[in-house]
Design an enzyme around this catalytic site. Structure first.
Site, PDB file in Angstrom:
ATOM      1  N   ASN A   1     -16.541  41.277 123.187  1.00  0.00           N
ATOM      2  CA  ASN A   1     -15.868  40.510 122.118  1.00  0.00           C
ATOM      3  C   ASN A   1     -16.842  39.641 121.324  1.00  0.00           C
ATOM      4  O   ASN A   1     -16.419  38.790 120.545  1.00  0.00           O
ATOM      5  CB  ASN A   1     -14.749  39.643 122.721  1.00  0.00           C
ATOM      6  CG  ASN A   1     -15.284  38.595 123.694  1.00  0.00           C
ATOM      7  OD1 ASN A   1     -16.479  38.320 123.722  1.00  0.00           O
ATOM      8  ND2 ASN A   1     -14.389  38.011 124.479  1.00  0.00           N
TER       9      ASN A   1
ATOM     10  N   ASP B   1     -17.053  15.689 120.213  1.00  0.00           N
ATOM     11  CA  ASP B   1     -17.148  15.081 118.890  1.00  0.00           C
ATOM     12  C   ASP B   1     -18.169  13.952 118.805  1.00  0.00           C
ATOM     13  O   ASP B   1     -18.238  13.269 117.788  1.00  0.00           O
ATOM     14  CB  ASP B   1     -15.780  14.532 118.468  1.00  0.00           C
ATOM     15  CG  ASP B   1     -14.820  15.642 118.079  1.00  0.00           C
ATOM     16  OD1 ASP B   1     -15.288  16.719 117.651  1.00  0.00           O
ATOM     17  OD2 ASP B   1     -13.597  15.438 118.207  1.00  0.00           O
TER      18      ASP B   1
ATOM     19  N   ASN C   1      -8.534  32.242 114.871  1.00  0.00           N
ATOM     20  CA  ASN C   1      -9.165  31.382 113.870  1.00  0.00           C
ATOM     21  C   ASN C   1      -9.645  32.149 112.647  1.00  0.00           C
ATOM     22  O   ASN C   1      -9.818  33.370 112.676  1.00  0.00           O
ATOM     23  CB  ASN C   1     -10.353  30.661 114.515  1.00  0.00           C
ATOM     24  CG  ASN C   1      -9.976  29.297 115.067  1.00  0.00           C
ATOM     25  OD1 ASN C   1     -10.235  28.274 114.434  1.00  0.00           O
ATOM     26  ND2 ASN C   1      -9.334  29.281 116.217  1.00  0.00           N
TER      27      ASN C   1
ATOM     28  N   GLU D   1      -7.578  34.208 119.617  1.00  0.00           N
ATOM     29  CA  GLU D   1      -8.825  34.460 118.883  1.00  0.00           C
ATOM     30  C   GLU D   1      -9.619  35.624 119.499  1.00  0.00           C
ATOM     31  O   GLU D   1      -9.844  35.662 120.716  1.00  0.00           O
ATOM     32  CB  GLU D   1      -9.663  33.172 118.898  1.00  0.00           C
ATOM     33  CG  GLU D   1     -11.116  33.325 118.498  1.00  0.00           C
ATOM     34  CD  GLU D   1     -11.317  33.876 117.101  1.00  0.00           C
ATOM     35  OE1 GLU D   1     -10.474  33.627 116.210  1.00  0.00           O
ATOM     36  OE2 GLU D   1     -12.327  34.584 116.897  1.00  0.00           O
TER      37      GLU D   1
ATOM     38  N   ASP E   1      -4.503  17.836 118.757  1.00  0.00           N
ATOM     39  CA  ASP E   1      -5.580  17.440 117.850  1.00  0.00           C
ATOM     40  C   ASP E   1      -5.031  16.562 116.723  1.00  0.00           C
ATOM     41  O   ASP E   1      -3.928  16.795 116.220  1.00  0.00           O
ATOM     42  CB  ASP E   1      -6.172  18.729 117.245  1.00  0.00           C
ATOM     43  CG  ASP E   1      -7.391  18.479 116.387  1.00  0.00           C
ATOM     44  OD1 ASP E   1      -8.389  17.983 116.920  1.00  0.00           O
ATOM     45  OD2 ASP E   1      -7.338  18.804 115.174  1.00  0.00           O
TER      46      ASP E   1
ATOM     47  N   GLU F   1      -5.086  13.157 120.189  1.00  0.00           N
ATOM     48  CA  GLU F   1      -6.281  12.508 119.661  1.00  0.00           C
ATOM     49  C   GLU F   1      -5.862  11.607 118.505  1.00  0.00           C
ATOM     50  O   GLU F   1      -5.672  12.093 117.384  1.00  0.00           O
ATOM     51  CB  GLU F   1      -7.276  13.576 119.181  1.00  0.00           C
ATOM     52  CG  GLU F   1      -8.536  13.002 118.595  1.00  0.00           C
ATOM     53  CD  GLU F   1      -9.081  13.813 117.428  1.00  0.00           C
ATOM     54  OE1 GLU F   1     -10.240  13.626 117.073  1.00  0.00           O
ATOM     55  OE2 GLU F   1      -8.329  14.635 116.845  1.00  0.00           O
TER      56      GLU F   1
HETATM   57  C1  NOJ Z   1     -10.736  16.513 116.006  1.00  0.00           C
HETATM   58  C2  NOJ Z   1     -11.456  17.493 116.839  1.00  0.00           C
HETATM   59  O1  NOJ Z   1     -11.747  16.979 118.077  1.00  0.00           O
HETATM   60  C3  NOJ Z   1     -12.638  17.901 116.030  1.00  0.00           C
HETATM   61  O2  NOJ Z   1     -13.577  18.564 116.804  1.00  0.00           O
HETATM   62  C4  NOJ Z   1     -12.091  18.733 114.913  1.00  0.00           C
HETATM   63  O3  NOJ Z   1     -13.105  19.179 114.083  1.00  0.00           O
HETATM   64  C5  NOJ Z   1     -11.114  17.925 114.087  1.00  0.00           C
HETATM   65  N1  NOJ Z   1     -10.194  17.194 114.894  1.00  0.00           N
HETATM   66  C6  NOJ Z   1     -10.322  18.794 113.154  1.00  0.00           C
HETATM   67  O4  NOJ Z   1      -9.503  19.668 113.867  1.00  0.00           O
END
Ligand code: NOJ
Ligand code: NOJ
Length: 706
Positions: free
Chosen positions: A46, A343, A97, A123, A243, A271
């Protein structure tokens, strides 16, 4: 009925109920966060799928390309993960994606997986070229066989990049729905990028970094996203990391949570960047966590830990972050804690000192909240290019050594979380602090854990005047000296304050002293979910409930008990009037446990958008709120925390707000102005009323009554 068949059916049912109850109590879990593409390549077929060819870099030098990690890879490393002692994995978004290259020269691809095109499929780089569920299903089976829960990252704020690639194109199981340039049904918001992160309207309705913003109030999108997340539950996902929850319509998310919990037991955390106490949206952040049924990643502890263990700040910063949050967050033991993530730069980039990393891990694993370990930290991986910021924190998992100190440390403290309820359910007391030393205690009835950290590289300190709830006696370091810890002797004292003998705390050390003496009677430590309507299954966890079923009551009404064990009870929310209550567990022998809060909704929730035209005039800091006759509408509350809002005013003096309301119920409501000093002004006239539809979405449009 044939008795044999009957008991087989019963046995099956009991097995499932056991899974159900475990799924809802996440406080005993340690989560391992995996960036799927960067973990392990378990299936080379893949790596370069035809529908998105050319996005793979076998040399792993382009940090914006796919590197080959996949679901089969995680599955193949299951014994490494289990050996680490963690009990849950949080994996990258798994939906199909964006397929196109986003770079005009070179390759930029959504290897991180936050650029969805089809939420109904898997994906191809993570599964297979036909976007089937096979690899996902296999991973779930392997994880569950090893006692590991699977949390799927779920980014339903947006589809994908609106300025190139597929221009935000969204598909429903392969059928085109809309894109930024072709959206006749209003599936997307089409607003500019967010520029003011203190503006509630922009946060929810503008575009997050050019990611095509989904309109969750559109009935088709509402149902699409809810069907999709339920499909992941059906395929075995145990929980979801939501997210960008600050950027999705807040009111709508309450109905998302309700849909998930009605479908199957789960755990949800979102988040909300950045829910630290200094942020302008802090009050909105904890109001959301307290009411929605969705817990949050703990950015306050994250920031303080990075400052203290990374940048050398004093422990007082961490101590005060925790005490502030503990005042504001109702479900503080459900907050999801972390010091590294995909992040932000890794802690070892900020401070390349393994001692600080170990101390941070020990702190995280004994702190209140559900801890997340970022993959690779146990191997001391970091890449310091561009200060280690994204994407350089998303390193390739080049080593799976099970003998590192960090690997052992995580295992020891994960098992302490299982054996001593103070970690998962206990309260928090600071016992001794200076700039370098932090001694804190976790306590749940007679279960006590006392932790002492000295993060100074060379100085020892004399610790005197330390009190603890540990009973008189001598304690060895639970970590067995792994981080230079030592033993402790405690004398008898009074009132839960037993004096410890003075000692010298070594530099670079963590000592953990504990006693798991249990609870004198039935003790409730957890409830999940924290909100739901009559008929929903809810699980209480704790200890000493006894082996035979007693009772669970809400406001005096008995609930049907679905399963009962010494540590876990699953019940059905009884038919009581909507409201916020204390749930009472009583054992078969008639002993009452401590109570725990639960919010009974009126009915299942759907999203309804309210507009009030020409509302009372407001000055800066005054807001219009909605309040009304059910708990979903705040039960006529008139404060920031109890009323629904603040409403949004892009078309001032008209205000609007999306709210989740109980299906099939006629609600009464009014709009109020809450001035910045808390003064309340009601609109005049009689209450408005609205019959909430039985499904779909709703709309209400009225004028302020003068
Ligand atoms: C927060 C995610 O943790 C980050 O990695 C992502 O790019 C953005 N949200 C957008 O989805
Ligand atoms: C008190 C308010 O004054 C009134 O306007 C409102 O209708 C009721 N609460 C709710 O019944």
């Amino acid at each position: 009925m044939n008795l044999r068949r009957f008991s087989f059916a019963l046995a099956l049912q009991l097995v499932c109920l056991a899974c159900a109850s475990l799924a809802q109590d996440f406080k005993k879990q340690v989560i391992y966060q995996i960036v799927t593409d960067r973990f392990y390549d378990g299936d080379t077929s893949n790596n370069n799928p035809s529908q998105s060819a050319g996005l793979y870099d076998s040399t792993k030098t382009n940090w914006h390309a796919y590197w080959g990690g996949d679901l089969a890879g995680i599955q193949q490393k299951m014994s490494y993960i289990k050996g680490l002692g963690v009990t849950a994995i949080w994996i990258s978004p798994t939906v199909d994606n964006e397929n196109n290259n986003l770079a005009s020269s070179g390759v930029s691809a959504p290897y991180h997986a936050y650029d969805a095109r089809d939420f109904m499929r898997v994906e191809e780089h993570f599964g297979d070229a036909s976007n089937s569920w096979t690899a996902f299903d296999n991973l779930i089976t392997a994880a569950h066989q090893n006692g590991i829960k699977v949390i799927v990252d779920w980014a339903n704020n947006h589809s994908n990049y609106n300025g190139g690639g597929e221009y935000g194109a969204l598909y429903n199981n392969g059928t085109f729905m809309a894109s930024d340039t072709s959206d006749p049904n209003g599936y997307f918001h089409h607003n500019p990028d967010i520029s003011n992160y203190n503006d509630r309207y922009q946060l929810q309705y503008y575009t997050l970094s050019a990611l095509e913003d989904l309109n969750q109030e559109n009935a088709t999108i509402d149902s699409y996203l809810k069907t999709a997340i339920q499909q992941f539950q059906t395929h075995g996902a145990d929980g979801f990391r939501l997210d960008a929850i600050k950027h999705v319509t807040w009111g709508w998310e309450y109905s998302l949570a309700n849909t998930v919990y009605n479908n199957k037991p789960s755990f949800l955390y979102g988040e909300w960047y950045n829910n630290t106490s200094g942020d302008a949206m802090y009050h909105d952040a904890y109001k959301f966590a307290n009411k929605s049924g969705i817990s949050e990643l703990d950015f306050g502890v994250n920031q303080a830990m990075r400052d203290v263990f990374g940048s050398g700040n004093n422990f007082s910063e961490l101590d005060s972050a925790i005490s502030t949050e503990n005042t504001n967050f109702t479900w503080q033991n459900d907050l999801v804690t972390f010091f590294d993530s995909h992040d932000e730069s890794r802690l070892l980039t900020i401070n390349n000192n393994n001692n600080r990393l170990h101390e941070a891990m020990a702190f995280l694993l004994t702190c209140r909240g559900i801890p997340v370990i970022l993959y690779g930290d146990e191997q001391y991986l970091h890449n310091d290019t561009n200060s280690g910021n994204d994407p350089y924190d998303r390193v390739w998992m080049s080593s799976f050594d099970t003998s590192t100190t960090a690997y052992k440390l995580i295992g020891k403290l994960a098992s302490l979380r299982q054996s001593n309820d103070a970690i998962a359910y206990g309260g928090w007391t600071q016992r001794w602090i200076n700039n370098d030393v932090y001694i804190y205690e976790r306590k749940f009835y007679n279960d006590v854990v006392l932790v002492a950290i000295n993060k100074n590289n060379s100085s020892t300190y004399n610790i005197s005047g330390l009190n603890t709830a540990l009973p008189a006696g001598t304690y060895t370091d639970y970590l067995g000296g792994l981080l230079n810890g030592l033993g402790l002797t405690v004398q008898a004292g009074s009132g839960g304050n037993n004096p410890a003998n003075a000692f010298t705390i070594p530099a670079n050390s963590v000592s953990v002293w504990q006693v798991a003496a249990g609870e004198p009677g039935p003790a409730v430590g957890s409830i999940g979910p924290t909100v739901g309507q009559p008929g929903m299954a809810v699980t209480i966890a704790g200890d000493n409930f006894g082996s035979s079923a007693g009772s669970v009551t809400i406001n005096g009404t008995a609930a049907t008990v679905q399963s009962w064990s010494n540590t876990s009870i699953t019940f059905t929310v009884p038919n009581v009037a909507n409201g916020m209550y204390q749930v009472q567990v009583t054992t078969a022998s008639g002993i009452q446990a401590n109570t725990i809060q639960f919010t009974v909704l009126t009915a299942k929730l759907i999203p309804v958008t309210f507009t009030v035209n020409n509302a009372a005039s407001t000055n800066n800091g005054d807001y219009i709120f909605l309040t009304g006759s059910t708990i979903e509408l705040g039960n006529w509350g008139t404060t920031f925390d109890t009323a629904v809002g603040p409403m949004l005013d892009p078309n001032y003096p008209n205000w609007f707000l999306n709210v989740s309301l109980p299906v099939g119920i006629t609600v009464q409501f009014k709009f109020i102005k809450i001035a910045s000093d808390g003064t309340v002004t009601w609109e005049n006239g009689s209450n408005h009323s609205y019959a909430v539809p039985s499904s779909g979405t709703g709309n209400v449009n009225v004028s302020w009554q003068y």
